[in-house]
Structure formats: structure tokens, C-alpha cells
Design a protein around this motif. Structure first.
Motif, short mmCIF file in Angstrom:
data_model
loop_
_atom_site.label_atom_id
_atom_site.label_comp_id
_atom_site.label_asym_id
_atom_site.label_seq_id
_atom_site.Cartn_x
_atom_site.Cartn_y
_atom_site.Cartn_z
N LYS A 42 -17.03 -11.92 5.00
CA LYS A 42 -15.91 -11.87 3.86
C LYS A 42 -15.36 -10.63 5.19
O LYS A 42 -14.14 -10.59 5.34
CB LYS A 42 -15.99 -11.05 3.30
CG LYS A 42 -15.28 -10.42 1.74
CD LYS A 42 -15.93 -9.47 0.68
CE LYS A 42 -14.33 -9.42 -0.24
NZ LYS A 42 -15.31 -8.33 -1.09
N PHE A 43 -16.45 -9.85 5.90
CA PHE A 43 -15.19 -8.86 6.69
C PHE A 43 -14.46 -9.53 7.74
O PHE A 43 -13.55 -9.07 8.19
CB PHE A 43 -15.30 -7.94 7.15
CG PHE A 43 -16.01 -6.34 7.88
CD1 PHE A 43 -14.72 -5.58 7.11
CD2 PHE A 43 -16.06 -6.41 9.17
CE1 PHE A 43 -14.30 -4.44 8.17
CE2 PHE A 43 -14.74 -5.20 9.96
CZ PHE A 43 -14.61 -4.27 9.48
N ALA A 44 -15.32 -10.30 8.19
CA ALA A 44 -14.68 -11.23 9.44
C ALA A 44 -13.50 -11.07 9.65
O ALA A 44 -12.87 -11.77 10.33
CB ALA A 44 -16.08 -12.09 10.10
N ARG A 45 -13.62 -12.11 8.16
CA ARG A 45 -12.43 -13.26 7.71
C ARG A 45 -11.51 -12.47 7.19
O ARG A 45 -10.38 -12.42 7.79
CB ARG A 45 -13.29 -14.36 6.53
CG ARG A 45 -11.81 -14.87 5.79
CD ARG A 45 -12.36 -16.05 5.07
NE ARG A 45 -13.31 -16.93 5.22
CZ ARG A 45 -14.56 -16.80 5.38
NH1 ARG A 45 -15.03 -16.07 3.66
NH2 ARG A 45 -15.10 -17.71 5.57
N ILE A 46 -11.09 -10.99 6.72
CA ILE A 46 -10.46 -10.35 6.09
C ILE A 46 -9.71 -9.83 7.90
O ILE A 46 -8.40 -9.81 8.17
CB ILE A 46 -10.59 -8.89 5.52
CG1 ILE A 46 -11.01 -9.87 4.26
CG2 ILE A 46 -9.66 -7.97 5.66
CD1 ILE A 46 -11.63 -8.25 3.78
N CYS A 47 -10.49 -9.84 8.35
CA CYS A 47 -9.84 -8.84 9.78
C CYS A 47 -9.45 -10.13 10.65
O CYS A 47 -8.15 -9.96 11.02
CB CYS A 47 -11.42 -8.64 11.24
SG CYS A 47 -12.35 -6.89 10.72
N GLU A 48 -9.41 -10.91 10.34
CA GLU A 48 -8.77 -12.57 11.18
C GLU A 48 -7.77 -12.52 9.90
O GLU A 48 -5.77 -13.09 11.07
CB GLU A 48 -9.46 -14.13 11.15
CG GLU A 48 -11.10 -14.15 11.89
CD GLU A 48 -12.04 -14.93 11.10
OE1 GLU A 48 -10.99 -16.20 10.54
OE2 GLU A 48 -12.75 -15.01 11.57
N GLU A 49 -7.36 -11.95 9.26
CA GLU A 49 -5.80 -12.48 7.62
C GLU A 49 -5.08 -10.95 8.61
O GLU A 49 -4.36 -11.23 8.52
CB GLU A 49 -6.83 -12.16 6.40
CG GLU A 49 -7.24 -13.93 6.29
CD GLU A 49 -8.08 -13.77 4.67
OE1 GLU A 49 -7.71 -12.10 4.38
OE2 GLU A 49 -8.42 -14.40 4.33
N MET A 50 -5.57 -9.95 9.22
CA MET A 50 -5.09 -8.70 10.11
C MET A 50 -4.86 -9.16 10.77
O MET A 50 -4.41 -8.02 10.95
CB MET A 50 -6.01 -7.72 8.79
CG MET A 50 -6.29 -7.30 7.64
SD MET A 50 -7.09 -6.11 6.87
CE MET A 50 -5.57 -4.40 7.74
N ASN A 51 -4.92 -9.76 11.67
CA ASN A 51 -4.56 -10.26 13.06
C ASN A 51 -5.67 -9.19 13.73
O ASN A 51 -5.10 -8.32 14.62
CB ASN A 51 -3.39 -9.69 13.57
CG ASN A 51 -3.01 -10.48 14.91
OD1 ASN A 51 -3.63 -11.08 15.34
ND2 ASN A 51 -1.89 -10.03 14.87
N ILE A 52 -6.73 -8.83 13.03
CA ILE A 52 -7.55 -7.57 14.07
C ILE A 52 -8.56 -8.99 14.43
O ILE A 52 -9.63 -9.16 13.81
CB ILE A 52 -8.25 -6.58 13.02
CG1 ILE A 52 -7.19 -5.84 12.73
CG2 ILE A 52 -8.61 -5.44 13.98
CD1 ILE A 52 -7.37 -4.82 11.95
N LYS A 53 -8.94 -8.83 15.93
CA LYS A 53 -10.38 -9.40 16.50
C LYS A 53 -11.43 -8.87 15.62
O LYS A 53 -11.78 -7.26 16.50
CB LYS A 53 -9.95 -9.12 17.78
CG LYS A 53 -11.19 -10.09 18.13
CD LYS A 53 -10.75 -11.45 18.51
CE LYS A 53 -11.60 -12.63 18.76
NZ LYS A 53 -11.31 -14.42 18.41
N PHE A 54 -12.81 -9.30 14.97
CA PHE A 54 -13.36 -9.44 15.34
C PHE A 54 -14.30 -9.58 16.41
O PHE A 54 -14.30 -11.05 16.77
CB PHE A 54 -13.55 -10.14 14.38
CG PHE A 54 -15.14 -9.25 13.72
CD1 PHE A 54 -15.84 -8.62 12.73
CD2 PHE A 54 -16.68 -10.04 13.44
CE1 PHE A 54 -16.75 -8.64 12.30
CE2 PHE A 54 -17.04 -10.84 13.61
CZ PHE A 54 -17.93 -8.90 12.52
N ILE A 55 -15.07 -8.71 16.64
CA ILE A 55 -15.29 -8.61 18.23
C ILE A 55 -17.08 -9.63 17.66
O ILE A 55 -18.82 -8.80 17.89
CB ILE A 55 -15.42 -7.49 19.14
CG1 ILE A 55 -14.44 -7.13 19.66
CG2 ILE A 55 -16.74 -7.94 20.44
CD1 ILE A 55 -14.52 -6.31 20.36
N GLY A 56 -16.97 -10.72 17.77
CA GLY A 56 -17.97 -11.45 17.26
C GLY A 56 -17.99 -12.99 16.54
O GLY A 56 -16.63 -13.41 16.77
#
Length: 455
Positions: free
Chosen positions: A90-104
């Protein structure tokens, strides 16, 4: 390359990431709870921002506050380290939606491989060997009894959404099954908010072998060899080494090829670990789970492979290709890691928070590394994991690595809190460990009963 990344973690892994980022010329933002105001990662980062009170649920697990900190500081990416939100899709998906790269890896892949039942199904599709077990989620004791009868005892009960040793029970017979299932399910519900279980036949005795993999967005996937993590207490690792003395050249090629096949099947990006159980008597190995993050024990692989895994994580997240190809990876010598915790092994490993009044970390010589966020005068808060340092050594061979670890642990001096340094020193000096003659049952069934009898 990113201009700035936020580290959504604390302790030694946050310090490790800050150092790697700095060497890449990338700015860093540390987050901290009110209990970590004086923590080392806060001092080392270029910026630091408080994200909540001491309790993890209100700070290091508070997605809204962490994402707000990333936006406020202009961080382009978030490195989650291990634990906390590192495997939270969920956290990784929100990062994607906010255009913040999840390092993973992507949220999709985390969902696929983070859930043990989904991961098992995907590995069957990929042709990776898995242990006999349930085909889907198990929710009731009646289901559990029926499945256990079909696959045979002993079995392992595991939380589908689990990790860190939570929601796991060994069951030897039908009399043990119902109470064990109910206890494991309750623990899983409390820890992960999900009481779904699955059942596997227990491979016993077994070696716990894991393979480090790296993948990029161009479809390249490589392995960095294996680690032996068989020295465990309550399903949690205590000491790790690479390479494994239990694996010869042919088996090593087979198990690393299986790990690469597994990662390729799910189009894996970034760092990950495929974990296997090895039946030494038959030489057969079975997929256990995938960790979709950097591992605590990644430094042993860095020592033997010469590849900086955290730097590769950042480069891959930035869209770069892996800096090495499989044919470029060579393995040299032997590496061992001991986890140093603020705990009392003589009293069932009870946590030992408090103020460090004096600290001397081992140093000197080639092939010795200590990853820690401790310093003299620092107060270890009681709210988080008890690990305070990792001692990692590298030698030309296993004997040299063992001797170097013994030397390092003899030098390690902490005053003000109780640690497991002496416990680790006895473990690394045990004749069975020195001979490489151990499996996942050794620590709990052989070493600890004798150790805890000592005055």
C-alpha cells in the motif's frame, strides 16, 4: 541521479543508506520519532524531520506523515530499509501515485511475492521447487486438520502475510495442531491485521539458504551468491555467512539459477532475496519465501561479491541499468555477520534498553566492518528492535573469517546496557559451528540449552 532521497527508517540501516547516498552525491532526509531525536541517523543526514511520537504506529509506520515529510523536503524517492514499511505494498502504491520513487519493487510485485500463498503459486508456475502444502489460505482448524493429514506430519503453520518469525508454529502431530493453529492465527492477526494461514510439510533437519538477487527496469536479473542463515532462534536469524559450507559447486549453480528464474518470472526490479530450505540428506531444496527488500545480512554478500547492494538499489530506482552483469560477478573468500542486540541471553533474551555510558567498536585490519548507529552517551529507546550493531568480517577462507570474528567480538565493549556479545562469541567458538556442522534446529535444541545452564 536523484537529488534527494528520504530514508523511511531508523538505526543502523538508516545510517547505512545515508552513507551510500552521500557517496553517490545524493542528498538525504532522515525521519525520526520523538524518541529518536538524538539518534545518529538524524545527525548524519542533510535534513531531518520529526514524523510523530515514539510508538512506531504513530511515526515510522505513519504513511501520511512520512509522505508529507517527503513532499515538504522535496525528496524524489523514499528508501524504506528493512522492517517498518519496507514490504508494505500500500505504501509503495501511494508513492507511485504521488510520483515519489519507492526504492524497491513495484507494489504489484510486492503483492505477488509478499503474500506467501501468492508467492508459492507463482513459484509453481515458474518451475521452482516448493514444499508440499496447502493450495490456498487456511482459515479454520477443521481445514488445517484435513490438510495436515493429507501432506503428513511434521508441518509448519505460517501466516500468509507474515514475516520476522511472527505467526509461525511447528506442529509434530494432530494433538498439537489445534492449539498451535489458534495461537499462530491470533499472533498473525495482531501483527499483520490478517489471520490467513497456510500449511507446509516441515523439511527437517534443514539448512536455511537464501540467494541475493538484483534486477533492473531493463529486464536484467543477476544473483550475488548465497547466504547460510541456519543459525536461528525462534525463526529469527542470529548469525549469517557466505558462502554456505553445505553447498558444493553443482548445487550452488542449481539454487542460484532457481532464484534468478524466480525473479525473472515476476519481472523483479531492485534488491530481493529468495529463501530456500535445503534437505542436506537428499540435496533437494525448496522455495520458502521472497523478501522484497534489502536484508539485514546484506553486508556478507557485499564482502564476498564486491558489489554495494544499497548503491545498486538507488541506481536501479533511478532507472539505471545494473552496474554489473552476471559474468562480471566474482566471489572471493568467506564472510560472516553477527547481530549484536541490546538483550540478555541468560534471561530469555529480554531486551536491555538504556544509556550507553561507554562504547568501543572493534576496528583495524582488512576485512572488518561494523554497521551501527550507536555512540557513547546515546540512550537506546525501549520502543524498537533490540539490534544495535552488526559485526561483519571477511577472510580468505572460513577459518580466517572465524578467527577474525572472534577477535572482533573480544574487542567489542559496551557499558551501560547488556548485550549478546558474549553469547555470539561462544556461538562462533562452538566446535559444531567451527566445523560448519549445524542446521536450523542447532541453536534452539543443542546450543542454547547448554549455554543457559552455565553460571
Amino acid at each position: 541521479m536523484f537529488n534527494k532521497i528520504l530514508i523511511a527508517n531508523r538505526g543502523e540501516i538508516a545510517v547505512r543508506i545515508i552513507r551510500a547516498a552521500r557517496e553517490l552525491g545524493v542528498g538525504t532526509v532522515a525521519i525520526y520519532s520523538t524518541a529518536d531525536r538524538d539518534a545518529l541517523h538524524v545527525h548524519l543526514a542533510d535534513e531531518a524531520i520529526c514524523v510523530g511520537p515514539a510508538r512506531s504506529t504513530e511515526s515510522y509506520l505513519n504513511m501520511n506523515n512520512i509522505l508529507s515529510a517527503a513532499v515538504a523536503t522535496g525528496a524524489q524517492a523514499i528508501h524504506p530499509g528493512f522492517g517498518f514499511l519496507s514490504e508494505n505494498s500500500k505504501f509503495a502504491r501511494i508513492c507511485e501515485e504521488m510520483n515519489i520513487k519507492f526504492i524497491g519493487p513495484s507494489a504489484k510485485v510486492m503483492d505477488m511475492m509478499g503474500d506467501k500463498i501468492n508467492a508459492r503459486a507463482e513459484m509453481i508456475k515458474a518451475g521452482v521447487p516448493v514444499t508440499p502444502g496447502s493450495e490456498g489460505e487456511v482459515h479454520t482448524t477443521d481445514e488445517a486438520v484435513k490438510i495436515a493429514e493429507e501432506i503428513g506430519y511434521p508441518i509448519m503453520l505460517k501466516a500468509s502475510a507474515g514475516g520476522g518469525g511472527k505467526g509461525i508454529r511447528k506442529v509434530n502431530n494432530v494433538e498439537e495442531l489445534v492449539p498451535a493453529f489458534e495461537a499462530a492465527q491470533a499472533e498473525a492477526q495482531a501483527a499483520f491485521g490478517n489471520g490467513a494461514m497456510f500449511i507446509e510439510r516441515m523439511i527437517f533437519p534443514a539448512r536455511h539458504i537464501e540467494v541475493q538477487i538484483l534486477g533492473d527496469s531493463q529486464g536484467n536479473v543477476i544473483h550475488l551468491g548465497e547466504r547460510d542463515c541456519s543459525l536461528q532462534r525462534n525463526n529469527q536469524k542470529v548469525l549469517e555467512e557466505s558462502p554456505s559450507v553445505a553447498i558444493g559447486h553443482t548445487l550452488r549453480n542449481e539454487i542460484t539459477a532457481a532464484a534468478v528464474k524466480a525473479a525473472q518470472h515476476v519481472s523483479y526490479e531492485n534488491a530481493g532475496t529468495i529463501e530456500f530450505l535445503l534437505d542436506e540428506s537428499s540435496g533437494k531444496f525448496y522455495f520458502m519465501e521472497m523478501n522484497t527488500r534489502v536484508q539485514v545480512e546484506h553486508p556478507v554478500t557485499e564482502f564476498v561479491s564486491g558489489v554495494d547492494i544499497v548503491k545498486e538499489q538507488i541506481r536501479v530506482a533511478n532507472g539505471n541499468e545494473l552496474s554489473v552483469k552476471q559474468e562480471d560477478v566474482t566471489f572471493s573468500g568467506h564472510a560472516i555477520e553477527c547481530r549484536i542486540n541490546a538483550e540478555n541471553p541468560k534471561f530469555n533474551f529480554a531486551p536491555s534498553p538504556g544509556k550507553i555510558t561507554n562504547l568501543f567498536l572493534p576496528s583495524g585490519g582488512v576485512g572488518l566492518r561494523v554497521d551501527s548507529a550507536m555512540y557513547s552517551g546515546y540512550s537506546i529507546p525501549p520502543y524498537y528492535d533490540s539490534m544495535i550493531a552488526k559485526v561483519i568480517v571477511h577472510g580468505e577462507n572460513r577459518f580466517e573469517a572465524l578467527m577474525k570474528m572472534q577477535r572482533a567480538l573480544l574487542e567489542f565493549d559496551v557499558e551501560g546496557v547488556i548485550t549478546n556479545v558474549d553469547f555470539q562469541l561462544e556461538l562462533i567458538s562452538d566446535p559444531h559451528v567451527v566445523a560448519g556442522d549445524y542446521d536450523t534446529s542447532f541453536l534452539g535444541n543443542v546450543f542454547l540449552p547448554e549455554y543457559q545452564k552455565e553460571d
